[in-house]
Scaffold this motif. Structure first.
Motif, short mmCIF file in Angstrom:
data_model
loop_
_atom_site.label_atom_id
_atom_site.label_comp_id
_atom_site.label_asym_id
_atom_site.label_seq_id
_atom_site.Cartn_x
_atom_site.Cartn_y
_atom_site.Cartn_z
N PHE A 170 0.85 -1.19 0.00
CA PHE A 170 0.00 0.00 0.00
C PHE A 170 0.89 1.24 0.00
CE2 PHE A 170 -2.26 3.42 2.24
CZ PHE A 170 -3.43 3.47 1.50
N PHE A 171 0.58 2.18 -0.89
CA PHE A 171 1.38 3.40 -1.01
C PHE A 171 0.57 4.58 -0.47
CE2 PHE A 171 2.85 0.37 -4.09
CZ PHE A 171 4.22 0.47 -4.03
N ASP A 172 1.19 5.34 0.39
CA ASP A 172 0.49 6.42 1.08
C ASP A 172 0.16 7.60 0.18
OD1 ASP A 172 0.45 5.07 3.48
OD2 ASP A 172 2.31 5.95 4.21
N GLN A 173 -0.83 8.35 0.63
CA GLN A 173 -1.18 9.66 0.05
C GLN A 173 -1.53 9.61 -1.43
OE1 GLN A 173 2.19 12.10 1.05
NE2 GLN A 173 1.67 12.20 3.22
N GLY A 174 -2.04 8.49 -1.88
CA GLY A 174 -2.50 8.42 -3.26
C GLY A 174 -1.40 8.36 -4.29
N THR A 175 -0.16 8.09 -3.87
CA THR A 175 0.92 7.94 -4.85
C THR A 175 0.81 6.56 -5.51
OG1 THR A 175 2.39 7.06 -3.12
CG2 THR A 175 2.46 9.44 -3.52
N HIS A 176 1.40 6.43 -6.68
CA HIS A 176 1.41 5.16 -7.42
C HIS A 176 -0.01 4.58 -7.55
CE1 HIS A 176 5.71 5.43 -7.09
NE2 HIS A 176 5.66 5.43 -5.79
N ARG A 177 -0.88 5.38 -8.09
CA ARG A 177 -2.29 4.99 -8.20
C ARG A 177 -2.52 3.77 -9.09
NH1 ARG A 177 -6.36 9.19 -7.21
NH2 ARG A 177 -5.44 10.79 -5.89
N TYR A 178 -1.59 3.48 -9.96
CA TYR A 178 -1.69 2.33 -10.85
C TYR A 178 -1.53 1.01 -10.11
CZ TYR A 178 3.32 2.65 -10.16
OH TYR A 178 4.56 2.72 -9.57
N ALA A 179 -1.12 1.07 -8.82
CA ALA A 179 -0.63 -0.11 -8.10
C ALA A 179 -1.70 -1.13 -7.77
CB ALA A 179 0.05 0.34 -6.80
N TYR A 180 -2.97 -0.81 -7.91
CA TYR A 180 -4.02 -1.62 -7.30
C TYR A 180 -4.85 -2.44 -8.29
CZ TYR A 180 -2.52 1.65 -3.76
OH TYR A 180 -1.74 2.39 -2.91
N ASP A 181 -4.33 -2.59 -9.51
CA ASP A 181 -5.04 -3.35 -10.54
C ASP A 181 -4.01 -3.90 -11.52
OD1 ASP A 181 -7.86 -3.69 -12.07
OD2 ASP A 181 -6.32 -3.13 -13.52
N PHE A 182 -4.15 -5.15 -11.92
CA PHE A 182 -3.15 -5.77 -12.80
C PHE A 182 -3.05 -5.06 -14.16
CE2 PHE A 182 -3.33 -10.16 -10.58
CZ PHE A 182 -2.32 -9.76 -9.71
N ASP A 183 -4.19 -4.62 -14.70
CA ASP A 183 -4.15 -3.98 -16.01
C ASP A 183 -3.42 -2.64 -15.95
OD1 ASP A 183 -5.12 -4.31 -18.82
OD2 ASP A 183 -6.00 -2.35 -18.39
N THR A 184 -3.69 -1.84 -14.93
CA THR A 184 -3.02 -0.55 -14.81
C THR A 184 -1.55 -0.71 -14.42
OG1 THR A 184 -3.84 -0.30 -12.53
CG2 THR A 184 -5.14 0.71 -14.30
N LEU A 185 -1.24 -1.76 -13.69
CA LEU A 185 0.16 -2.06 -13.40
C LEU A 185 0.93 -2.34 -14.69
CD1 LEU A 185 -0.15 -4.33 -10.24
CD2 LEU A 185 1.40 -2.38 -10.44
N ALA A 186 0.33 -3.15 -15.57
CA ALA A 186 0.99 -3.46 -16.83
C ALA A 186 1.12 -2.21 -17.70
CB ALA A 186 0.19 -4.53 -17.58
#
Length: 492
Positions: A371-387
């Motif tokens: 989990f990344f604080d303060q809304g940073t790295h918003r792509y982190a929480y879904d496989f498609d957006t991670l890719a």
């Protein structure tokens, strides 16, 4: 101070506080500036200015205000807590612990102070003390899911673990909000991973990431436009010719995706006797972005070249001098720096660029597990957006390999873990340093570490995190499909 002036200043300060309450921050800032101009020793105003500058990401300016406030109001615990937190942000952990110790003596049960002490002890590697403060915090706020996640980061769970039982007994509906529930679930996922129950771990990961994704949506199109803008702004430049009067300093920049091994690489370099670690500063990208970006558009590098040395290079070195005044050479592990390497190359032609690469399956799964604080790295929480984010990173790296191939050194995390000494030697050479055996003993360093792998970075190089994606079986097939859809090659 004259009584009339004192009353006038108090009225102004009160107006500033009302503006803060009304979320009129710019108005409050102007009022507080006027107060300090008339009364430079007004402690409460320094405290408020520190908080405003902190919110604006002006960490060094905030620190200066908190330092003054601490001298002027030495009996106020909140001042020492804010000062300690600001020192932590600047990697000055020993000073931070002293300031937080004063805050604790003034108010032993202050939750903000206890929270900062948790962070300070985790970063310094004293996980035993961190757990003491975590348990103290949990007694005050048993429904704060963040605390359970923090505890999981410095605790290795085992079968029948009492702490796991306590976490499982927490009613998610009793927690403060969905983000708090997500952080408890991230903690539980870590616990079940520790004891080898990967299917159960993944169940909690899916729940936690779904909550975080809702709270912090990601816009893939906006990210693509941003990458294209950075590339356009730094294209059609001869990077073999530095700007006139370019800065001679040779900082070492370590950059790459989160969870790709950047901290390990940084720590190996920082173990060298001539190198001081700055941690993850963000100094360079922040200054470049302010100069290049104009609203939603970017100026071309050639159009601002006359300002680069003064605004970016000298500003960056000024920031560094405050954080590490005695450093011979510095290593800066700011992951976003890969976006602006061309700017840095022109103004600091002697700078070294280390881009860290790791098996994308392990990199992205590791991001998904945190989990990344303060809304940073918003792509982190879904496989498609991670890719999508990973494909954007690869696109930018390939851009630099085309534009200035001789300036880039790609550090292969997996090769380093498989064969540490020769890879470490090559890394140190790429940084422009002579080899020292101490670089293999990086884990013995007392350097402050800001990373989600707080415990691991205090250990020698280990292989257990390689091919971690295989433990989850078919559950990560959507990630593999998303990578394949974007043409991302994965090792056999």
């Amino acid at each position: 101070m004259d009584k009339d002036l004192q009353m006038k200043l108090q009225r102004a300060y009160d107006n500033g506080m009302r503006a803060i309450a009304a979320k009129q921050v710019d108005k409050a800032y102007a009022i507080f500036q006027a107060v300090l101009k008339a009364a430079p020793s007004h402690g409460p105003t320094h405290l408020q200015m520190g908080m405003i500058e902190n919110a604006r990401k002006n960490g060094l300016t905030a620190l200066n205000h908190f330092a003054v406030a601490a001298k002027l109001m030495p009996r106020e615990p909140v001042v020492w807590t804010k000062y300690g937190a600001a020192l932590l942000n600047e990697n000055r952990d020993a000073e931070a612990l002293k300031a937080l110790g004063k805050a604790e003596r003034l108010n032993p049960n202050s939750y903000p102070t206890i929270s900062c002490l948790i962070q300070a002890h985790q970063r310094s590697g004293d996980f035993k003390k961190a757990k003491v403060y975590l348990r103290k915090a949990l007694k005050q706020r048993p429904h704060d899911g963040r605390l359970y996640r923090l505890l999981s980061m410095s605790h290795t769970f085992s079968e029948g673990d009492e702490q796991l039982s306590k976490m499982l007994s927490v009613n998610p509906d009793a927690l403060e909000d969905d983000l708090s529930r997500a952080q408890l679930e991230f903690g539980l996922a870590k616990a079940f991973e520790d004891i080898g129950q990967y299917a159960k771990s993944f169940e909690y990961l899916q729940k936690a990431n779904a909550r975080a994704k809702t709270a912090y949506p990601y816009d893939p199109q906006a990210r693509t436009r941003s990458i294209q803008s950075y590339q356009a702004a730094q294209s059609d430049v001869d990077y073999t010719v530095p700007l006139p009067d370019a800065v001679e300093d040779a900082p070492i920049f370590v950059t790459g995706m989160p969870r790709s091994g950047t901290t390990l690489i940084e720590q190996i370099i920082a173990a060298h006797s001539n190198v001081t670690s700055l941690g993850e500063t963000g100094f360079m990208r922040t200054r470049v972005q302010r100069l290049l970006q104009n609203g939603k558009t970017f100026h071309h590098l050639n159009d601002v070249s006359d300002k680069l040395r003064k605004v970016v290079a000298e500003g960056y070195l000024s920031d560094v001098a405050i954080r590490a005044p005695k450093a011979q050479r510095t290593v800066d592990k700011s992951i976003g720096t890969y976006l602006c390497l061309g700017v840095v190359k022109q103004i600091m032609p002697n700078a070294k660029f280390i881009i860290v690469r790791r098996d994308p399956r392990d990199t992205l799964l590791s991001i998904y597990r945190n989990f990344f604080d303060q809304g940073t790295h918003r792509y982190a929480y879904d496989f498609d957006t991670l890719a999508h984010e990973y494909a954007s990173f690869v696109d930018m790296v390939e851009f630099w390999k085309t534009k200035m191939p001789e300036a880039i050194y790609e550090a292969d995390y997996d090769a380093l873990v498989a064969d540490p000494e020769p890879q470490s030697r090559a890394l140190i050479a790429a940084a422009g340093l002579d080899w020292e055996d101490r670089c293999l003993d990086f884990h013995k360093s007392k350097t402050s570490v800001k990373t989600l792998s707080l415990a691991q970075v205090r250990q020698p190089i280990y292989k257990s995190s390689q091919k971690a994606w295989q433990r989850y079986g078919d559950a990560i097939n959507p990630l593999l499909d998303a990578l394949e859809k974007r043409g991302i090659h994965v090792p056999d």
